[in-house]
Scaffold this active site. Structure first.
Site, PDB file in Angstrom:
ATOM      1  N   GLU A   1       0.826  -1.228   0.000  1.00 57.12           N
ATOM      2  CA  GLU A   1       0.000   0.000   0.000  1.00 57.12           C
ATOM      3  C   GLU A   1       0.853   1.267   0.000  1.00 57.12           C
ATOM      4  O   GLU A   1       0.646   2.159   0.835  1.00 57.12           O
ATOM      5  CB  GLU A   1      -0.961  -0.012   1.191  1.00 57.12           C
TER       6      GLU A   1
ATOM      7  N   GLU B   1      -5.381  -8.553  -0.449  1.00 58.35           N
ATOM      8  CA  GLU B   1      -6.134  -8.316   0.799  1.00 58.35           C
ATOM      9  C   GLU B   1      -7.594  -8.125   0.419  1.00 58.35           C
ATOM     10  O   GLU B   1      -7.910  -7.211  -0.355  1.00 58.35           O
ATOM     11  CB  GLU B   1      -5.628  -7.069   1.539  1.00 58.35           C
TER      12      GLU B   1
HETATM   13  O1  AHR Z   1      -5.169  -6.049   6.946  1.00 62.51           O
HETATM   14  C1  AHR Z   1      -5.076  -4.907   7.740  1.00 62.51           C
HETATM   15  C2  AHR Z   1      -4.389  -3.758   7.018  1.00 62.51           C
HETATM   16  O2  AHR Z   1      -5.181  -3.346   5.941  1.00 62.51           O
HETATM   17  C3  AHR Z   1      -3.064  -4.063   6.368  1.00 62.51           C
HETATM   18  O3  AHR Z   1      -2.010  -3.979   7.267  1.00 62.51           O
HETATM   19  C4  AHR Z   1      -2.955  -3.006   5.324  1.00 62.51           C
HETATM   20  O4  AHR Z   1      -2.188  -3.414   4.210  1.00 62.51           O
HETATM   21  C5  AHR Z   1      -4.397  -2.698   4.956  1.00 62.51           C
HETATM   22  O5  AHR Z   1      -4.668  -1.344   4.979  1.00 62.51           O
END
Ligand code: AHR
Length: 496
Positions: free
Chosen positions: A172, A291
């Site tokens: 990110e 994610e």
């Molecule tokens: O999964 C929780 C968080 O969400 C992670 O650390 C990050 O990559 C995302 O914003």
């Protein structure tokens, strides 16, 4: 309400990549410490790994584990987590305002993946660090021996190289919450140079470059364009992240978020293909949705958590039944895009926005565990184009959305057609599956997940997937009743 799915085994979207069923394990809250690793638990083995958690991970059929973050990786020194445990430094984890003891590091992680039968997907720190730390890590993990870093691995107990195949270039990096946040131009250049040195150490590695953190980012789309201008030829996958929540308490709109997921994935595919065209490239870039999940229940509670604790209770969402329905529908979206989405990591795996929870020496499985487990177990083979008829409903954000969400998967090896179907309405649905093109032998099983209050969680472990008795198979047509607000699966044996 009548709905119908047409199954045509020649209408293939793609072979489903096993890595579609993967997960993120981050040094965050009680995910690693307490979740994976707790030498003081009666449930732990000689390495301090929770054996009940290992069993649950196996049950979920997880393939790849993305590690060690997440936001955590952007401030992490991987060297802190190797060598004798008593010599490892305790550090501030700035991403989650916690204390990191480094008692669980690279070697422990690799051992844990062996015990769970999973594969590592290692993220390198491109926030507070740079290409040097990344290339050293690849050398440590993958070089056979005879150099400084590879010999250190051997000295630390791993004679054979770890041979880690899949690597993420940071996390990110478009977000200003990220340690070492960069502009697209800065990150694109760095990712390009990092990919170069990592490949010089090990030409076999697969690389994932960081896309937008979420669709609402102001740089969404342009971030990908700029980053790919620099890295298109260097990388194998572009990453995407997406989380959902029902903050407005609007169930029909919440369940329609799978439409957002479809549009999000398709938008990013369009950007990748535009860069491909501009570059006159022959290569098609695939996606790593590294994610995805529901995440919102714990937001307020997390604001009360005292900083600088070891393994604090953070991001401990307790999922309810409506979350399980959304997760089911999101899994169908992943299958629908399996021609381009090759890796997808449920975020996360244990205790932190997770399907598996530990409570002292006990374990409990969340509502979302069940649809994930079924799709991961039976959603193997080829995904077939979903062609269905269904009445639809009007939603706040997406206009008309079908009440039915469904897809079929053809598992040639086992001679099975598997249909996943979700009824998003409050009414019973008459669902038929047209299998005209297929030599049907018999129904193997029909199951349903239904009948719970939409706000009910599975803390008491009462939820279960049960048999659906209201099913008839007549030659080439399967007819079933789908309960209101239900997740369903049908497995049909077909001639091989
Ligand atoms: O999964 C929780 C968080 O969400 C992670 O650390 C990050 O990559 C995302 O914003």
């Amino acid at each position: 309400m009548k709905t119908k799915l047409y199954v045509d085994s020649s209408n293939v979207i793609s072979k489903i990549d096993d890595r579609l069923y993967s997960a993120l394990v981050e040094h965050l809250g009680r995910s690693v410490y307490d979740g994976l690793y707790n030498p003081n638990s009666t449930k732990s083995d000689e390495d301090g790994f929770r054996t009940d958690v290992i069993e649950a991970v196996k049950q979920l059929g997880i393939n790849l584990i993305r590690y060690p973050g997440g936001n955590f990786v952007s401030g992490y020194n991987w060297e802190d987590g190797v060598g004798p445990k008593e010599d490892r430094p305790t550090r501030l984890d700035l991403a989650w305002k916690s204390i990191e003891t480094n008692q669980f590091g690279l070697h422990e992680f690799m051992k844990w993946t062996e015990k769970t039968g999973t594969q590592p997907n290692m993220a390198v720190n491109l926030g507070s660090r740079s290409l040097d730390a990344a290339r050293n890590l690849v050398e440590y993990c993958n070089f056979p021996g005879g150099t400084y870093w590879s010999d250190l691995r051997i000295k630390n107990g791993a004679k054979k190289p770890f041979n880690i195949k899949t690597w993420c270039l940071g996390n990110e990096m478009d977000g200003d919450w990220q340690i070492g946040h960069k502009t697209a131009e800065e990150y694109g250049r760095l990712a390009h140079e990092t990919a170069k040195v990592m490949r010089l150490v090990d030409p076999e590695v697969d690389l994932v470059v960081s896309g937008s953190s979420f669709r609402e980012m102001p740089t969404f789309g342009t971030w990908e364009e700029t980053v790919l201008e620099h890295t298109y030829d260097d990388v194998d996958y572009l990453s995407l992240h997406r989380y959902y929540g029902n903050q407005e308490n609007n169930l029909p709109n919440y369940l329609a978020q799978s439409v957002d997921f479809d549009e999000f994935i398709e938008g990013i595919i369009a950007v990748c293909d535009a860069v491909k065209a501009r570059k006159h490239s022959k290569k098609t870039l695939n996606l790593a949705l590294d994610e995805w999940n529901v995440w919102y229940h714990s937001n307020e509670q997390d604001e009360q958590v005292k900083p600088w604790q070891e393994a604090p209770h953070l991001l401990e969402d307790h999922y309810n039944f409506e979350d399980a329905l959304l997760v089911g529908s999101l899994l169908i979206s992943l299958l629908k895009h399996s021609d381009r989405v090759k890796i997808a990591c449920l975020a996360q795996l244990v205790n932190v926005i997770a399907p598996i929870m530990t409570e002292n020496d006990e374990i409990w499985l969340q509502s979302i565990f069940y649809p994930f487990m079924q799709v991961s177990k039976y959603g193997r083979g080829e995904a077939l184009k979903p062609l269905f008829e269904s009445p639809s409903y009007d939603t706040k954000d997406f206009k008309e959305v079908p009440y039915l969400d469904s897809i079929a998967v053809y598992n040639k090896n086992d001679g099975e057609i598997v249909v996943f179907a979700e009824n998003k309405s409050n009414e019973t649905m008459d669902f038929s599956i047209d299998l005209k093109e297929i030599q049907v032998e018999n129904l193997i099983e029909a199951t349903q997940f239904s009948g719970y209050d939409i706000k009910q969680t599975n803390k008491d472990q009462k939820m279960q997937i049960v048999k659906n008795d209201k099913v008839k198979l007549n030659n080439h047509e399967l007819e079933a009743e789908l309960s209101p607000l239900s997740w369903n699966m049908f497995r049909v044996k077909v001639e091989q």
